[in-house]
Design a protein around this motif. Structure first.
Motif: not given
Length: 244
Positions: A30-56
């Motif tokens: 959903h957001s960078c925070q969502t990704i980090l909360s699941k994988y707290p060792t991730l480093i800064s960089g580009v990730y896929w996000i889907d702010p409105d949820g639903g279909s990706q």
């Protein structure tokens, strides 16, 4: 626990990353925070996000700051200046600007392309910012870094009122005294939003002026609406990130 297998490994974009970590469009968070909360060792960089949820199908790549002030920040805007070397000139403004609602005179280009890093001068569609969070991180190499929590005022909600900001990094010439962090936000008193301490035009720290025909884009660590931005900076710029 699945995460324990990856605890000491960081996964930049393009490498093999566990599902649901933002490594692919179909595993967008959903957001960078969502990704980090699941994988707290991730480093800064580009990730896929889907702010409105639903279909990706409408997920997109965004830059995530996973370190500053706890990390989990989604980069929503990177900007530079039209005339940094003559900072107080009317011809100086931030550029580009997000598609936020401002006066029709505002004439710098609009961007709705997600920035891929802090010097890729673009902006995520402003309508998505509130879906990514309401805390705001402002970074610049010519002014102090701020983290601001919404009060009655909110940048992402485009709402005038009080905000709770703190300075997290000083970026200031030695000869300049810095003030307290701003405590008020105004979205549209002039040609762009501004953060200030007490009086709108007497205590501005950040003014995102987007008009090259009047005013200038205050970046003042002293909070006095003066040209106290850091001088002689190579590639002067700023960034806004948001976090839930």
């Amino acid at each position: 626990m699945l995460l324990s297998s990856f605890r000491n490994i960081c996964y930049p974009v393009g490498q093999s990353i566990p599902l649901h970590s933002g490594s692919t469009q179909h595993s967008a968070g959903h957001s960078c925070q969502t990704i980090l909360s699941k994988y707290p060792t991730l480093i800064s960089g580009v990730y896929w996000i889907d702010p409105d949820g639903g279909s990706q199908a409408n997920a997109f790549k965004a830059y995530c700051d996973m370190e500053t002030d706890g990390g989990g920040w989604t980069l929503v805007w990177s900007y530079s200046f039209t005339n940094y070397s003559h900072f107080t000139s009317k011809s100086n403004a931030i550029t580009p600007r997000p598609n936020w609602p401002v006066r029709p005179e505002v004439d710098v280009p609009i961007s709705t392309t997600p920035p891929s890093n802090e010097i890729d001068y673009n902006a995520i569609n402003f309508s998505l910012w509130k879906q990514l969070g309401r805390q705001v991180l402002i970074k610049s190499n010519v002014n102090n870094w701020l983290v601001c929590h919404p009060g009655n005022g909110s940048l992402v909600d485009w709402q005038e009122g009080d905000v709770n900001c703190k300075i997290i990094k000083l970026v200031i010439d030695p000869s300049i005294s810095f003030s307290s962090a701003p405590s008020e936000f105004s979205p549209n008193r002039a040609y762009g939003p501004l953060f200030y301490l007490s009086t709108p035009w007497g205590s501005i720290s950040y003014y995102f002026d987007g008009f090259t025909g009047n005013h200038w884009p205050t970046h003042d660590p002293s909070g006095s609406n003066r040209p106290n931005q850091k001088k002689n900076v190579v590639n002067p710029h700023g960034n806004i990130f948001v976090r839930p």
